[in-house]
Design a protein around this motif. Structure first.
Motif, PDB file in Angstrom:
ATOM      1  N   CYS A 149      62.463 -50.062  -2.847  1.00 48.89           N
ATOM      2  CA  CYS A 149      62.389 -51.560  -3.483  1.00 48.89           C
ATOM      3  C   CYS A 149      63.072 -52.349  -2.503  1.00 48.89           C
ATOM      4  CB  CYS A 149      62.899 -51.573  -4.933  1.00 48.89           C
ATOM      5  SG  CYS A 149      61.576 -50.481  -6.039  1.00 48.89           S
ATOM      6  N   THR A 150      62.772 -53.667  -2.635  1.00 47.15           N
ATOM      7  CA  THR A 150      63.128 -54.787  -1.794  1.00 47.15           C
ATOM      8  C   THR A 150      64.281 -55.724  -2.536  1.00 47.15           C
ATOM      9  OG1 THR A 150      61.422 -56.249  -2.317  1.00 47.15           O
ATOM     10  CG2 THR A 150      61.141 -54.701  -0.543  1.00 47.15           C
ATOM     11  N   PHE A 151      65.239 -56.387  -2.059  1.00 47.07           N
ATOM     12  CA  PHE A 151      65.960 -57.228  -2.302  1.00 47.07           C
ATOM     13  C   PHE A 151      65.974 -58.562  -1.352  1.00 47.07           C
ATOM     14  CE2 PHE A 151      68.459 -54.224  -0.140  1.00 47.07           C
ATOM     15  CZ  PHE A 151      69.287 -54.997   0.891  1.00 47.07           C
ATOM     16  N   SER A 152      66.205 -59.725  -1.744  1.00 44.34           N
ATOM     17  CA  SER A 152      66.081 -60.903  -0.904  1.00 44.34           C
ATOM     18  C   SER A 152      67.500 -61.826  -0.751  1.00 44.34           C
ATOM     19  CB  SER A 152      64.873 -61.688  -1.304  1.00 44.34           C
ATOM     20  OG  SER A 152      65.308 -62.333  -2.798  1.00 44.34           O
TER      21      SER A 152
ATOM     22  N   LEU B 177      96.526 -65.083   9.779  1.00 46.68           N
ATOM     23  CA  LEU B 177      96.138 -65.839   8.425  1.00 46.68           C
ATOM     24  C   LEU B 177      95.243 -64.922   7.801  1.00 46.68           C
ATOM     25  CD1 LEU B 177      95.323 -69.212  10.014  1.00 46.68           C
ATOM     26  CD2 LEU B 177      97.707 -68.349   9.224  1.00 46.68           C
ATOM     27  N   GLN B 178      95.263 -64.631   6.400  1.00 46.15           N
ATOM     28  CA  GLN B 178      94.129 -64.040   5.637  1.00 46.15           C
ATOM     29  C   GLN B 178      93.262 -64.939   5.147  1.00 46.15           C
ATOM     30  OE1 GLN B 178      94.969 -61.383   1.926  1.00 46.15           O
ATOM     31  NE2 GLN B 178      94.899 -59.957   3.706  1.00 46.15           N
ATOM     32  N   ILE B 179      92.227 -64.939   5.294  1.00 45.59           N
ATOM     33  CA  ILE B 179      91.163 -65.926   4.781  1.00 45.59           C
ATOM     34  C   ILE B 179      90.040 -65.133   4.051  1.00 45.59           C
ATOM     35  CG2 ILE B 179      89.063 -67.437   5.569  1.00 45.59           C
ATOM     36  CD1 ILE B 179      90.939 -67.848   8.128  1.00 45.59           C
ATOM     37  N   VAL B 180      89.739 -65.387   2.759  1.00 41.73           N
ATOM     38  CA  VAL B 180      88.794 -64.791   1.778  1.00 41.73           C
ATOM     39  C   VAL B 180      87.611 -65.759   1.626  1.00 41.73           C
ATOM     40  CG1 VAL B 180      88.505 -63.650  -0.359  1.00 41.73           C
ATOM     41  CG2 VAL B 180      90.955 -63.423   0.968  1.00 41.73           C
ATOM     42  N   VAL B 181      86.461 -65.138   1.897  1.00 41.68           N
ATOM     43  CA  VAL B 181      85.236 -65.966   1.699  1.00 41.68           C
ATOM     44  C   VAL B 181      84.394 -65.144   0.851  1.00 41.68           C
ATOM     45  CG1 VAL B 181      85.746 -67.667   3.463  1.00 41.68           C
ATOM     46  CG2 VAL B 181      84.286 -65.317   4.027  1.00 41.68           C
ATOM     47  N   GLU B 182      83.330 -65.995   0.204  1.00 45.83           N
ATOM     48  CA  GLU B 182      82.504 -65.282  -0.497  1.00 45.83           C
ATOM     49  C   GLU B 182      80.995 -65.983  -0.453  1.00 45.83           C
ATOM     50  OE1 GLU B 182      80.942 -63.491  -4.831  1.00 45.83           O
ATOM     51  OE2 GLU B 182      82.876 -64.289  -4.671  1.00 45.83           O
ATOM     52  N   SER B 183      79.815 -65.361  -0.151  1.00 47.45           N
ATOM     53  CA  SER B 183      78.544 -66.289   0.028  1.00 47.45           C
ATOM     54  C   SER B 183      77.400 -65.361  -0.162  1.00 47.45           C
ATOM     55  CB  SER B 183      78.650 -66.710   1.557  1.00 47.45           C
ATOM     56  OG  SER B 183      78.571 -65.871   2.483  1.00 47.45           O
ATOM     57  N   ASP B 184      76.358 -66.162  -0.422  1.00 44.38           N
ATOM     58  CA  ASP B 184      75.056 -65.358  -0.699  1.00 44.38           C
ATOM     59  C   ASP B 184      74.131 -65.726   0.250  1.00 44.38           C
ATOM     60  OD1 ASP B 184      75.826 -63.926  -2.852  1.00 44.38           O
ATOM     61  OD2 ASP B 184      74.842 -65.774  -4.357  1.00 44.38           O
ATOM     62  N   ILE B 185      73.541 -64.797   1.141  1.00 46.12           N
ATOM     63  CA  ILE B 185      72.822 -65.018   2.273  1.00 46.12           C
ATOM     64  C   ILE B 185      71.127 -64.549   1.624  1.00 46.12           C
ATOM     65  CG2 ILE B 185      72.005 -64.679   4.404  1.00 46.12           C
ATOM     66  CD1 ILE B 185      74.925 -63.995   5.040  1.00 46.12           C
ATOM     67  N   THR B 186      70.092 -65.475   1.965  1.00 49.20           N
ATOM     68  CA  THR B 186      68.929 -65.242   1.724  1.00 49.20           C
ATOM     69  C   THR B 186      68.006 -64.625   2.716  1.00 49.20           C
ATOM     70  OG1 THR B 186      68.700 -67.184   0.204  1.00 49.20           O
ATOM     71  CG2 THR B 186      66.687 -66.169   0.927  1.00 49.20           C
ATOM     72  N   LEU B 187      67.353 -63.413   2.499  1.00 50.94           N
ATOM     73  CA  LEU B 187      66.603 -62.484   3.472  1.00 50.94           C
ATOM     74  C   LEU B 187      65.132 -62.778   3.327  1.00 50.94           C
ATOM     75  CD1 LEU B 187      68.676 -59.204   3.238  1.00 50.94           C
ATOM     76  CD2 LEU B 187      69.042 -61.118   4.752  1.00 50.94           C
ATOM     77  N   THR B 188      64.477 -63.371   4.305  1.00 55.84           N
ATOM     78  CA  THR B 188      63.122 -63.483   4.427  1.00 55.84           C
ATOM     79  C   THR B 188      62.602 -62.746   5.716  1.00 55.84           C
ATOM     80  OG1 THR B 188      63.491 -65.693   3.238  1.00 55.84           O
ATOM     81  CG2 THR B 188      61.269 -65.271   4.099  1.00 55.84           C
ATOM     82  N   PRO B 189      61.620 -62.036   5.485  1.00 57.50           N
ATOM     83  CA  PRO B 189      61.238 -61.392   4.259  1.00 57.50           C
ATOM     84  C   PRO B 189      62.307 -60.514   3.616  1.00 57.50           C
ATOM     85  CG  PRO B 189      60.490 -60.007   6.357  1.00 57.50           C
ATOM     86  CD  PRO B 189      60.984 -61.332   6.857  1.00 57.50           C
ATOM     87  N   ALA B 190      61.863 -59.895   2.541  1.00 58.78           N
ATOM     88  CA  ALA B 190      62.950 -59.231   1.833  1.00 58.78           C
ATOM     89  C   ALA B 190      63.313 -57.861   2.390  1.00 58.78           C
ATOM     90  CB  ALA B 190      62.400 -58.734   0.356  1.00 58.78           C
TER      91      ALA B 190
ATOM     92  N   PHE C 131      76.210 -56.264  -0.706  1.00 53.04           N
ATOM     93  CA  PHE C 131      75.438 -55.693  -1.420  1.00 53.04           C
ATOM     94  C   PHE C 131      74.404 -56.715  -2.202  1.00 53.04           C
ATOM     95  CE2 PHE C 131      79.116 -57.601  -3.594  1.00 53.04           C
ATOM     96  CZ  PHE C 131      78.824 -58.141  -4.746  1.00 53.04           C
ATOM     97  N   SER C 132      73.496 -56.137  -2.879  1.00 56.08           N
ATOM     98  CA  SER C 132      72.447 -57.080  -3.408  1.00 56.08           C
ATOM     99  C   SER C 132      72.972 -57.328  -5.003  1.00 56.08           C
ATOM    100  CB  SER C 132      71.077 -56.426  -3.625  1.00 56.08           C
ATOM    101  OG  SER C 132      70.344 -57.051  -4.403  1.00 56.08           O
ATOM    102  N   PRO C 133      72.873 -58.749  -5.555  1.00 54.87           N
ATOM    103  CA  PRO C 133      73.509 -58.949  -6.696  1.00 54.87           C
ATOM    104  C   PRO C 133      72.652 -58.183  -7.829  1.00 54.87           C
ATOM    105  CG  PRO C 133      73.191 -60.980  -5.562  1.00 54.87           C
ATOM    106  CD  PRO C 133      72.386 -59.888  -4.782  1.00 54.87           C
ATOM    107  N   ILE C 134      71.401 -57.792  -7.554  1.00 57.08           N
ATOM    108  CA  ILE C 134      70.543 -57.022  -8.667  1.00 57.08           C
ATOM    109  C   ILE C 134      70.282 -55.843  -7.711  1.00 57.08           C
ATOM    110  CG2 ILE C 134      68.624 -56.959  -9.625  1.00 57.08           C
ATOM    111  CD1 ILE C 134      68.514 -59.940 -10.092  1.00 57.08           C
ATOM    112  N   MET C 135      70.807 -54.812  -8.332  1.00 53.35           N
ATOM    113  CA  MET C 135      70.782 -53.224  -7.652  1.00 53.35           C
ATOM    114  C   MET C 135      69.127 -53.075  -7.592  1.00 53.35           C
ATOM    115  SD  MET C 135      72.384 -49.580  -8.429  1.00 53.35           S
ATOM    116  CE  MET C 135      71.765 -49.499 -10.015  1.00 53.35           C
ATOM    117  N   ALA C 136      69.051 -52.874  -6.067  1.00 55.49           N
ATOM    118  CA  ALA C 136      67.448 -52.193  -6.019  1.00 55.49           C
ATOM    119  C   ALA C 136      67.183 -50.746  -5.847  1.00 55.49           C
ATOM    120  CB  ALA C 136      67.037 -52.964  -4.608  1.00 55.49           C
ATOM    121  N   ALA C 137      66.251 -50.238  -6.628  1.00 58.60           N
ATOM    122  CA  ALA C 137      65.765 -49.080  -6.446  1.00 58.60           C
ATOM    123  C   ALA C 137      65.499 -48.526  -4.990  1.00 58.60           C
ATOM    124  CB  ALA C 137      64.731 -48.838  -7.539  1.00 58.60           C
ATOM    125  N   PRO C 138      65.463 -47.345  -4.811  1.00 62.60           N
ATOM    126  CA  PRO C 138      65.077 -46.883  -3.654  1.00 62.60           C
ATOM    127  C   PRO C 138      63.668 -47.409  -3.155  1.00 62.60           C
ATOM    128  CG  PRO C 138      66.216 -45.146  -4.483  1.00 62.60           C
ATOM    129  CD  PRO C 138      66.066 -46.123  -5.588  1.00 62.60           C
TER     130      PRO C 138
END
Length: 266
Positions: free
Chosen positions: A210-213, A50-63, A201-208
């Motif tokens: 820099c952090t993303f959460s 079976l081919q299953i396609v999922v998309e999700s956002d995961i929060t990272l703490t700390p960034a 990937f981060s939805p908002i591209m982070a510069a080298p």
């Protein structure tokens, strides 16, 4: 020098027990010949991928500043077969399933290792469960002469009577009932393999540096499962599935030109 050596920590003593050698004698086996034994074993009905396609956002703490590694495993909560089409097994009151819906549900366990903004900090770890569910259509048999799910349909019958005094109306206080309940082996599933294709990937591209959460993930999972059912198999040349003939009010259907109903379905 010897005093310095004596002051060092020595290994802790460990208590051990010497094992006694045991004798090993050959056990003689005596075979009892059986012409065509009947066994009851799980039979593989289908093995779909079976081919299953999922998309999700995961929060990272700390960034995070960088994703190092992502490990994934699949856990299944259910693999359920729902029959939707049947064909009667000739000479019996059982049916083979010709088409069914397969419901699958579970989650993907992700272990994300990433670096935080600290210059020499330890790696961080984030565990996330990504749920999924869906269904697919299965037809049986999967191959020519292959196995199919077998189900016995329970039977209910009712007979009503005339009023013997008038022969003009029904007797509501008198009835005959018959119930035949067949208890079937439940088809079940087994996890075989999981092949992951993933983009994180981060939805908002982070510069080298820099952090993303937030980590957005798009996963394509190719999930292989087995669908099985415990059935009775008669071994021998041309092995066949054995189905019983149970007494009921609805007689089994015999194939044309065959007055003797067979008791097996091949």
């Amino acid at each position: 020098m010897s005093e310095q050596f004596d002051s060092q920590i020595q290994p802790c003593p460990v208590t051990s027990t010497e094992q006694i050698p045991l004798t090993n004698d050959f056990t003689q086996l005596i075979a009892t010949p059986v012409t065509a034994p009947t066994i009851k074993i799980p039979v593989v009905l289908a093995e779909p991928t079976l081919q299953i396609v999922v998309e999700s956002d995961i929060t990272l703490t700390p960034a995070a500043t960088e994703i190092k590694r992502v490990k994934k495993h699949v856990f299944l909560n259910q693999v359920k077969l729902v029959p939707v089409n049947f064909a009667r097994i000739a000479g019996t009151d059982y049916f083979r399933v010709t088409r069914a819906k397969l419901f699958v549900a579970g989650h993907i366990r992700k272990n994300i290792e990433y670096a935080s903004s600290a210059c020499s900090g330890a790696l961080r770890d984030r565990i996330a469960d990504v749920p999924f569910s869906g269904f697919t259509d299965l037809t049986f048999p999967q191959t020519i002469g292959g196995s199919t799910p077998i189900l016995g349909i329970s039977e209910f019958a009712e007979a009503n009577f005339l009023n013997e005094a008038t022969q003009m109306d029904a007797r509501l206080d008198k009835a005959f009932f018959q119930n035949l309940v067949k208890y079937n082996e439940q088809p079940f599933g087994e996890l075989v393999a999981a092949n992951f294709f993933e983009l994180d990937f981060s939805p908002i591209m982070a510069a080298p540096e820099c952090t993303f959460s937030t980590l957005r993930e798009k996963i394509v999972l190719e999930l292989t499962v087995k669908v099985l059912q415990v059935q009775q198999i008669r071994l021998g040349a041309g092995s066949s599935v054995v189905t019983p003939v149970l007494p009921g009010l609805t007689p089994p259907v015999s194939p044309p030109g065959n007055p003797t109903p067979p008791s097996e379905f091949c």
